[in-house]
Scaffold this motif. Structure first.
Motif, PDB file in Angstrom:
ATOM      1  N   LYS A 138       0.749  -1.106  -0.160  1.00 46.84           N
ATOM      2  CA  LYS A 138      -0.085   0.062   0.234  1.00 46.84           C
ATOM      3  C   LYS A 138       0.884   1.153   0.043  1.00 46.84           C
ATOM      4  O   LYS A 138       0.342   2.464  -0.691  1.00 46.84           O
ATOM      5  CB  LYS A 138      -0.998   0.072   1.153  1.00 46.84           C
ATOM      6  CG  LYS A 138      -1.906  -0.794   1.116  1.00 46.84           C
ATOM      7  CD  LYS A 138      -2.964  -1.169   2.428  1.00 46.84           C
ATOM      8  CE  LYS A 138      -4.237  -1.801   2.341  1.00 46.84           C
ATOM      9  NZ  LYS A 138      -5.006  -2.018   3.773  1.00 46.84           N
ATOM     10  N   THR A 139       2.005   1.343   0.785  1.00 45.86           N
ATOM     11  CA  THR A 139       2.808   2.470   0.769  1.00 45.86           C
ATOM     12  C   THR A 139       4.043   2.253  -0.351  1.00 45.86           C
ATOM     13  O   THR A 139       4.661   3.302  -0.387  1.00 45.86           O
ATOM     14  CB  THR A 139       3.598   2.511   2.364  1.00 45.86           C
ATOM     15  OG1 THR A 139       4.407   1.263   2.359  1.00 45.86           O
ATOM     16  CG2 THR A 139       2.747   2.613   3.263  1.00 45.86           C
ATOM     17  N   GLY A 140       3.771   1.355  -1.061  1.00 46.80           N
ATOM     18  CA  GLY A 140       4.752   1.437  -2.237  1.00 46.80           C
ATOM     19  C   GLY A 140       6.057   0.972  -1.973  1.00 46.80           C
ATOM     20  O   GLY A 140       6.920   1.074  -2.529  1.00 46.80           O
ATOM     21  N   ARG A 141       6.469   0.390  -0.657  1.00 48.77           N
ATOM     22  CA  ARG A 141       7.657   0.017  -0.372  1.00 48.77           C
ATOM     23  C   ARG A 141       7.951  -1.345  -0.988  1.00 48.77           C
ATOM     24  O   ARG A 141       9.164  -1.710  -0.919  1.00 48.77           O
ATOM     25  CB  ARG A 141       7.884   0.077   1.137  1.00 48.77           C
ATOM     26  CG  ARG A 141       8.027   1.499   1.694  1.00 48.77           C
ATOM     27  CD  ARG A 141       7.908   1.589   3.151  1.00 48.77           C
ATOM     28  NE  ARG A 141       9.070   1.152   3.680  1.00 48.77           N
ATOM     29  CZ  ARG A 141       9.463   0.822   4.780  1.00 48.77           C
ATOM     30  NH1 ARG A 141       8.585   0.817   5.765  1.00 48.77           N
ATOM     31  NH2 ARG A 141      10.889   0.731   5.081  1.00 48.77           N
ATOM     32  N   ILE A 142       6.875  -2.156  -1.313  1.00 44.75           N
ATOM     33  CA  ILE A 142       7.026  -3.533  -1.897  1.00 44.75           C
ATOM     34  C   ILE A 142       6.210  -3.302  -3.430  1.00 44.75           C
ATOM     35  O   ILE A 142       5.107  -2.778  -3.465  1.00 44.75           O
ATOM     36  CB  ILE A 142       6.292  -4.581  -1.214  1.00 44.75           C
ATOM     37  CG1 ILE A 142       7.303  -4.843  -0.193  1.00 44.75           C
ATOM     38  CG2 ILE A 142       6.206  -5.782  -2.124  1.00 44.75           C
ATOM     39  CD1 ILE A 142       8.624  -5.381  -0.389  1.00 44.75           C
ATOM     40  N   GLY A 143       6.704  -3.634  -4.491  1.00 52.16           N
ATOM     41  CA  GLY A 143       6.126  -3.371  -5.851  1.00 52.16           C
ATOM     42  C   GLY A 143       5.131  -4.638  -6.136  1.00 52.16           C
ATOM     43  O   GLY A 143       4.954  -5.572  -5.305  1.00 52.16           O
ATOM     44  N   ARG A 144       4.587  -4.591  -7.321  1.00 51.10           N
ATOM     45  CA  ARG A 144       3.747  -5.643  -7.729  1.00 51.10           C
ATOM     46  C   ARG A 144       4.472  -7.036  -7.683  1.00 51.10           C
ATOM     47  O   ARG A 144       5.637  -7.073  -8.456  1.00 51.10           O
ATOM     48  CB  ARG A 144       3.355  -5.214  -9.045  1.00 51.10           C
ATOM     49  CG  ARG A 144       2.107  -6.277  -9.450  1.00 51.10           C
ATOM     50  CD  ARG A 144       1.316  -5.599 -10.849  1.00 51.10           C
ATOM     51  NE  ARG A 144       2.358  -5.221 -11.922  1.00 51.10           N
ATOM     52  CZ  ARG A 144       2.730  -5.984 -12.609  1.00 51.10           C
ATOM     53  NH1 ARG A 144       2.182  -7.199 -12.641  1.00 51.10           N
ATOM     54  NH2 ARG A 144       3.543  -5.530 -13.817  1.00 51.10           N
ATOM     55  N   ILE A 145       3.889  -7.932  -7.233  1.00 52.30           N
ATOM     56  CA  ILE A 145       4.662  -9.233  -7.241  1.00 52.30           C
ATOM     57  C   ILE A 145       4.269  -9.912  -8.388  1.00 52.30           C
ATOM     58  O   ILE A 145       3.104 -10.080  -8.955  1.00 52.30           O
ATOM     59  CB  ILE A 145       4.253 -10.124  -6.103  1.00 52.30           C
ATOM     60  CG1 ILE A 145       4.426  -9.538  -4.617  1.00 52.30           C
ATOM     61  CG2 ILE A 145       4.634 -11.726  -6.133  1.00 52.30           C
ATOM     62  CD1 ILE A 145       3.622 -10.459  -3.560  1.00 52.30           C
ATOM     63  N   LYS A 146       5.483 -10.531  -9.106  1.00 55.95           N
ATOM     64  CA  LYS A 146       5.338 -10.870 -10.577  1.00 55.95           C
ATOM     65  C   LYS A 146       5.769 -12.706 -10.418  1.00 55.95           C
ATOM     66  O   LYS A 146       6.262 -13.143  -9.949  1.00 55.95           O
ATOM     67  CB  LYS A 146       6.427 -10.524 -11.265  1.00 55.95           C
ATOM     68  CG  LYS A 146       6.194  -8.934 -11.509  1.00 55.95           C
ATOM     69  CD  LYS A 146       7.344  -8.256 -12.386  1.00 55.95           C
ATOM     70  CE  LYS A 146       7.367  -6.661 -12.198  1.00 55.95           C
ATOM     71  NZ  LYS A 146       8.638  -6.335 -13.034  1.00 55.95           N
ATOM     72  N   VAL A 147       4.992 -13.306 -11.011  1.00 59.19           N
ATOM     73  CA  VAL A 147       4.565 -14.629 -10.765  1.00 59.19           C
ATOM     74  C   VAL A 147       4.596 -15.166 -12.577  1.00 59.19           C
ATOM     75  O   VAL A 147       3.925 -14.816 -13.115  1.00 59.19           O
ATOM     76  CB  VAL A 147       3.702 -15.237 -10.144  1.00 59.19           C
ATOM     77  CG1 VAL A 147       3.548 -16.708 -10.072  1.00 59.19           C
ATOM     78  CG2 VAL A 147       3.541 -14.726  -8.658  1.00 59.19           C
ATOM     79  N   ASN A 148       5.708 -15.990 -12.671  1.00 56.75           N
ATOM     80  CA  ASN A 148       5.612 -16.782 -13.868  1.00 56.75           C
ATOM     81  C   ASN A 148       5.666 -18.235 -13.698  1.00 56.75           C
ATOM     82  O   ASN A 148       6.765 -18.835 -13.368  1.00 56.75           O
ATOM     83  CB  ASN A 148       6.872 -16.449 -14.895  1.00 56.75           C
ATOM     84  CG  ASN A 148       6.954 -16.877 -16.195  1.00 56.75           C
ATOM     85  OD1 ASN A 148       5.714 -17.414 -16.649  1.00 56.75           O
ATOM     86  ND2 ASN A 148       7.861 -16.946 -16.751  1.00 56.75           N
ATOM     87  N   ILE A 149       4.647 -18.862 -14.004  1.00 55.91           N
ATOM     88  CA  ILE A 149       4.342 -20.229 -13.574  1.00 55.91           C
ATOM     89  C   ILE A 149       3.889 -21.177 -14.598  1.00 55.91           C
ATOM     90  O   ILE A 149       3.140 -20.774 -15.302  1.00 55.91           O
ATOM     91  CB  ILE A 149       3.575 -20.425 -12.243  1.00 55.91           C
ATOM     92  CG1 ILE A 149       3.695 -21.903 -11.661  1.00 55.91           C
ATOM     93  CG2 ILE A 149       2.144 -20.380 -12.562  1.00 55.91           C
ATOM     94  CD1 ILE A 149       3.354 -22.032 -10.212  1.00 55.91           C
ATOM     95  N   ASN A 150       4.377 -22.519 -14.648  1.00 55.23           N
ATOM     96  CA  ASN A 150       3.902 -23.151 -15.794  1.00 55.23           C
ATOM     97  C   ASN A 150       3.615 -24.618 -15.236  1.00 55.23           C
ATOM     98  O   ASN A 150       4.212 -25.201 -14.201  1.00 55.23           O
ATOM     99  CB  ASN A 150       5.014 -23.586 -16.926  1.00 55.23           C
ATOM    100  CG  ASN A 150       5.373 -22.302 -17.651  1.00 55.23           C
ATOM    101  OD1 ASN A 150       4.289 -21.723 -18.344  1.00 55.23           O
ATOM    102  ND2 ASN A 150       6.536 -21.722 -17.549  1.00 55.23           N
ATOM    103  N   SER A 151       2.699 -25.419 -15.861  1.00 54.76           N
ATOM    104  CA  SER A 151       2.149 -26.568 -15.061  1.00 54.76           C
ATOM    105  C   SER A 151       2.487 -27.887 -16.335  1.00 54.76           C
ATOM    106  O   SER A 151       2.185 -27.636 -17.366  1.00 54.76           O
ATOM    107  CB  SER A 151       0.548 -26.524 -15.059  1.00 54.76           C
ATOM    108  OG  SER A 151       0.645 -25.692 -13.825  1.00 54.76           O
ATOM    109  N   LYS A 152       2.863 -28.931 -15.893  1.00 55.85           N
ATOM    110  CA  LYS A 152       3.080 -29.860 -16.567  1.00 55.85           C
ATOM    111  C   LYS A 152       3.181 -31.551 -15.778  1.00 55.85           C
ATOM    112  O   LYS A 152       3.533 -31.322 -14.847  1.00 55.85           O
ATOM    113  CB  LYS A 152       4.600 -29.755 -17.201  1.00 55.85           C
ATOM    114  CG  LYS A 152       5.073 -30.758 -18.169  1.00 55.85           C
ATOM    115  CD  LYS A 152       6.130 -30.542 -19.020  1.00 55.85           C
ATOM    116  CE  LYS A 152       6.759 -31.488 -20.236  1.00 55.85           C
ATOM    117  NZ  LYS A 152       7.854 -31.208 -20.676  1.00 55.85           N
TER     118      LYS A 152
END
Length: 382
Positions: free
Chosen positions: A51-65
């Motif tokens: 909320k305060t901008g001290r942590i940015g947007r969490i990016k997740v790149n996931i694949n299933s197999k």
């Protein structure tokens, strides 16, 4: 928010996730927020930090197999180094994502600023290379003209004869004696700022006097003029080393490498005397005679004063004391003492302490009868 994250991000937390089942990005993000909530202090609560901008947007790149999921998590952080490390470690406590068992391992915490600095350095190198490729011969000539003007500005005049010299001649303990103004300028070009010119084959009195208080290297041309200056310097000055330009060359024409080689290969003046067929012993005898005459002159000045002077081997006064305190002072001096001159009588006790301290000369009005000879000490009386 995105632009703010880019400008304030200090670190990027990189983590690997493995899940025993099919999971999607929202499941991973939800697990991160849900399972770290309350684990750390309120100051490190992920929701508040985002909320305060001290942590940015969490990016997740996931694949299933084959019924399993694998991917990468990246979390931008503007926290300090310690807080970021704690937050990264908290991710490894997550053991479920949705209904599936999961395992998260932090692979690295990347310092974004270090990456930027490397990019800046690499780009600066490219730009500088381009600038150097664009420098024309005319530009180089202009640069040399400016440097030449600066060298001329640095040159100074020494003494009443206004002899050309570098700016460090007075302050430096060691000096170079050269033939002319052009020699001084050429040495200035290579950063040698302690040279003084004699301006001819006749050595000025100011230079002769200067050689008595400095460590002196005669840096002479490789011609007959250099030979003549050397002979006169040996007669009227006190030089310590000699070096020459290559035969047929002058100091003003030497390149930087030639100057450095010449200064590196300087030889002691004693070797010059040997080459001229003069025994070193005779030279030392002459120097010794000069010192004795100087010591006698000091005695004349002290007569009637009741004072004593303790001297080093350069005839500098280490201490001036009353004669009655001389013995005690000699007991406390170091081994740099060379001679003592005093307005009084040499006693056995004084000779003993002088010998113990390694003195070479005792100079006084007269000497009393002594039982032990002074040995290596020379006693000079009026």
């Amino acid at each position: 928010m995105g632009k703010e994250e880019i400008s304030t991000t200090k670190y990027l937390i990189h983590a690997q996730i493995n899940a025993n089942g099919i999971v999607e990005k929202p499941d991973v993000v939800g697990a991160i927020f849900g399972q770290t909530e309350g684990l750390l202090s309120n100051d490190l609560d992920l929701r508040e930090l985002q909320k305060t901008g001290r942590i940015g947007r969490i990016k997740v790149n996931i694949n299933s197999k084959a019924g399993r999921s694998k991917g990468e998590i990246v979390i931008p952080s503007s926290l300090d180094r310690v807080e970021t490390a704690i937050l990264a470690a908290s991710l490894e406590t997550i053991n479920r994502v949705g209904p599936c068992e999961a395992y998260i391992q932090v692979t690295k915490v990347e310092d974004v600023r270090a990456v930027k600095r490397r990019k800046v350095v690499d780009r600066a190198k490219e730009l500088y290379k381009g600038m150097m490729e664009e420098v024309t011969p005319e530009s180089l000539k202009m640069i040399e003209e400016v440097k030449e003007a600066m060298r001329i500005h640095e040159i100074t005049d020494y003494g009443d004869d206004k002899l050309p010299s570098g700016p460090n001649v007075i302050s430096s303990d060691a000096i170079l004696v050269v033939e002319g103004r052009a020699d001084v300028l050429n040495l200035l070009k290579y950063g040698v700022k302690n040279a003084i010119a004699v301006e001819g084959v006749s050595v000025p009195k100011a230079v002769a006097e200067l050689t008595k208080t400095k460590t002196v290297t005669a840096f002479l041309d490789g011609d007959r003029g250099g030979d003549l200056i050397l002979k006169e310097l040996l007669q009227v000055g006190e030089i310590d080393y000699v070096t020459r330009a290559p035969r047929g060359k002058e100091v003003e024409d030497l390149s930087k490498d030639e100057v450095m080689v010449a200064l590196r290969d300087k030889i002691p003046v004693e070797q010059i005397y040997q080459d001229m067929g003069v025994k070193v012993e005779k030279v030392e005898q002459q120097k010794s005679g000069d010192k004795i005459n100087l010591l006698k002159d000091i005695l004349k000045e002290l007569e009637g004063s009741g004072n004593a002077e303790i001297l080093d081997d350069a005839m500098n006064i280490l201490k001036e004391v009353k004669v009655e305190n001389l013995y005690e002072e000699l007991k406390n001096v170091n081994n740099n003492t060379y001679a003592v001159v005093f307005d009084g009588v040499v006693s056995q006790r004084l000779i003993d302490i002088a010998k113990e301290k390694g003195l070479k000369y005792i100079v006084a009005v007269r000497m009393s009868e002594v039982v032990k000879k002074p040995g290596p000490i020379k006693v000079i009386t009026r």
